[in-house]
Design a protein around this motif. Structure first.
Motif, mmCIF file in Angstrom:
data_model
loop_
_atom_site.group_PDB
_atom_site.id
_atom_site.type_symbol
_atom_site.label_atom_id
_atom_site.label_comp_id
_atom_site.label_asym_id
_atom_site.label_seq_id
_atom_site.Cartn_x
_atom_site.Cartn_y
_atom_site.Cartn_z
ATOM 1 N N SER A 53 0.851 -1.191 0.000
ATOM 2 C CA SER A 53 0.000 0.000 0.000
ATOM 3 C C SER A 53 0.887 1.242 0.000
ATOM 4 O O SER A 53 2.092 1.165 0.237
ATOM 5 C CB SER A 53 -0.890 0.013 1.246
ATOM 6 O OG SER A 53 -0.084 0.187 2.402
ATOM 7 N N LYS A 54 0.251 2.369 -0.224
ATOM 8 C CA LYS A 54 0.974 3.626 -0.154
ATOM 9 C C LYS A 54 1.461 3.876 1.279
ATOM 10 O O LYS A 54 2.556 4.394 1.486
ATOM 11 C CB LYS A 54 0.048 4.754 -0.638
ATOM 12 C CG LYS A 54 0.766 5.998 -1.047
ATOM 13 C CD LYS A 54 -0.187 7.002 -1.655
ATOM 14 C CE LYS A 54 0.373 8.388 -1.474
ATOM 15 N NZ LYS A 54 -0.588 9.441 -1.664
ATOM 16 N N GLN A 55 0.664 3.481 2.278
ATOM 17 C CA GLN A 55 1.085 3.620 3.678
ATOM 18 C C GLN A 55 2.333 2.782 3.965
ATOM 19 O O GLN A 55 3.192 3.193 4.727
ATOM 20 C CB GLN A 55 -0.038 3.203 4.626
ATOM 21 C CG GLN A 55 -1.097 4.262 4.826
ATOM 22 C CD GLN A 55 -0.582 5.493 5.554
ATOM 23 O OE1 GLN A 55 0.093 5.407 6.566
ATOM 24 N NE2 GLN A 55 -0.914 6.648 5.014
ATOM 25 N N ALA A 56 2.423 1.601 3.346
ATOM 26 C CA ALA A 56 3.604 0.750 3.538
ATOM 27 C C ALA A 56 4.850 1.450 2.996
ATOM 28 O O ALA A 56 5.922 1.375 3.606
ATOM 29 C CB ALA A 56 3.407 -0.600 2.858
ATOM 30 N N LEU A 57 4.701 2.144 1.877
ATOM 31 C CA LEU A 57 5.821 2.921 1.348
ATOM 32 C C LEU A 57 6.205 4.020 2.331
ATOM 33 O O LEU A 57 7.388 4.198 2.628
ATOM 34 C CB LEU A 57 5.477 3.528 -0.015
ATOM 35 C CG LEU A 57 6.484 4.552 -0.528
ATOM 36 C CD1 LEU A 57 7.784 3.871 -0.948
ATOM 37 C CD2 LEU A 57 5.917 5.366 -1.656
ATOM 38 N N LEU A 58 5.226 4.758 2.836
ATOM 39 C CA LEU A 58 5.522 5.827 3.796
ATOM 40 C C LEU A 58 6.265 5.284 5.002
ATOM 41 O O LEU A 58 7.245 5.874 5.453
ATOM 42 C CB LEU A 58 4.235 6.532 4.241
ATOM 43 C CG LEU A 58 4.425 7.656 5.265
ATOM 44 C CD1 LEU A 58 5.311 8.771 4.726
ATOM 45 C CD2 LEU A 58 3.072 8.208 5.700
ATOM 46 N N ARG A 59 5.822 4.144 5.524
ATOM 47 C CA ARG A 59 6.488 3.516 6.676
ATOM 48 C C ARG A 59 7.959 3.277 6.383
ATOM 49 O O ARG A 59 8.832 3.583 7.186
ATOM 50 C CB ARG A 59 5.810 2.179 6.981
ATOM 51 C CG ARG A 59 5.199 2.078 8.309
ATOM 52 C CD ARG A 59 4.641 0.717 8.652
ATOM 53 N NE ARG A 59 4.046 -0.074 7.606
ATOM 54 C CZ ARG A 59 2.794 0.048 7.174
ATOM 55 N NH1 ARG A 59 1.992 0.944 7.685
ATOM 56 N NH2 ARG A 59 2.332 -0.738 6.229
ATOM 57 N N GLU A 60 8.232 2.707 5.226
ATOM 58 C CA GLU A 60 9.630 2.411 4.876
ATOM 59 C C GLU A 60 10.433 3.675 4.641
ATOM 60 O O GLU A 60 11.605 3.756 5.011
ATOM 61 C CB GLU A 60 9.685 1.478 3.675
ATOM 62 C CG GLU A 60 9.280 0.073 4.046
ATOM 63 C CD GLU A 60 9.707 -0.945 3.006
ATOM 64 O OE1 GLU A 60 10.873 -0.896 2.568
ATOM 65 O OE2 GLU A 60 8.864 -1.791 2.657
ATOM 66 N N VAL A 61 9.811 4.656 4.002
ATOM 67 C CA VAL A 61 10.498 5.930 3.781
ATOM 68 C C VAL A 61 10.870 6.555 5.119
ATOM 69 O O VAL A 61 12.010 7.001 5.310
ATOM 70 C CB VAL A 61 9.634 6.895 2.931
ATOM 71 C CG1 VAL A 61 10.135 8.325 3.029
ATOM 72 C CG2 VAL A 61 9.601 6.442 1.479
ATOM 73 N N ILE A 62 9.939 6.588 6.054
ATOM 74 C CA ILE A 62 10.194 7.197 7.364
ATOM 75 C C ILE A 62 11.333 6.474 8.087
ATOM 76 O O ILE A 62 12.270 7.107 8.576
ATOM 77 C CB ILE A 62 8.916 7.189 8.231
ATOM 78 C CG1 ILE A 62 7.836 8.063 7.613
ATOM 79 C CG2 ILE A 62 9.207 7.619 9.665
ATOM 80 C CD1 ILE A 62 8.246 9.471 7.328
#
Length: 192
Positions: A53-62
């Motif tokens: 998901s897009k949230q999963a990307l945000l988690r990894e980016v953070i």
């Protein structure tokens, strides 16, 4: 065509790198999947083969970006008294104000992270706590480490919100002077 595991891992890293820079510059909520993938030189259709998901990307980016910030801010070999001045030289800069894509994710994304899912906020907390522990070890105070982090992030947020470089430099210089007065250091350095 089937790609090797190493190709998939390299592609994922490319998306994290390009996507991380893009969301720090443009914001997460306003950046679509197609934009994220385009920044990495790919089509939007490939996104879900790399992230659930897009949230999963945000988690990894953070997680990735906070680890980078920790490494940059608290570089090895700076156990002497110059660590604070060196850290502030890297964080409280006009370059960091003007180029959010190359710096800490907190000034750009904190409000969006606060509205994100619990797993994303936990990833952010984990990265922030790692930075806080490193600073606390140098200050001998966990509470003061949080204060230093808060002041730096807040100063950068404020410096990015004003229209003139003169006021932005004043904000950064004021934060630096306050922090160096409290923790010691060379307050005569100016924000560049």
């Amino acid at each position: 065509m089937r790609y090797s595991a190493s190709h998939k891992a390299a592609t994922r890293q490319r998306v994290l790198e390009a996507g991380g820079a893009l969301v720090k510059r443009e914001g997460f909520a306003t950046t679509g999947v197609d934009q994220l993938m385009s920044a990495a030189g790919m089509t939007g259709g490939a996104f879900y083969s790399h992230f659930e998901s897009k949230q999963a990307l945000l988690r990894e980016v953070i997680g990735r970006e906070l680890e980078r910030s920790r490494e940059l801010l608290l570089a090895d070999g700076e156990e002497d008294g110059a660590w604070l001045a060196n850290m502030l030289d890297r964080y409280l800069t006009m370059g960091h104000v003007r180029h959010p894509e190359t710096g800490c994710p907190l000034p750009s994304l904190a409000a969006e992270i606060a509205r994100a899912d619990l797993d994303t906020r936990r990833a952010c907390e984990e990265g922030m706590v790692a930075i806080q522990r490193d600073i606390a070890a140098r200050l001998d105070s966990g509470a003061e480490a949080w204060g230093l982090i808060s002041q730096c992030v807040g100063a950068l947020v404020l410096a990015r919100t004003v229209a003139s470089d003169e006021v932005a430099r004043g904000i950064l210089a004021g934060a630096r002077r306050m922090l160096e007065a409290r923790f010691g250091g060379d307050a005569s350095r100016e924000a560049v």
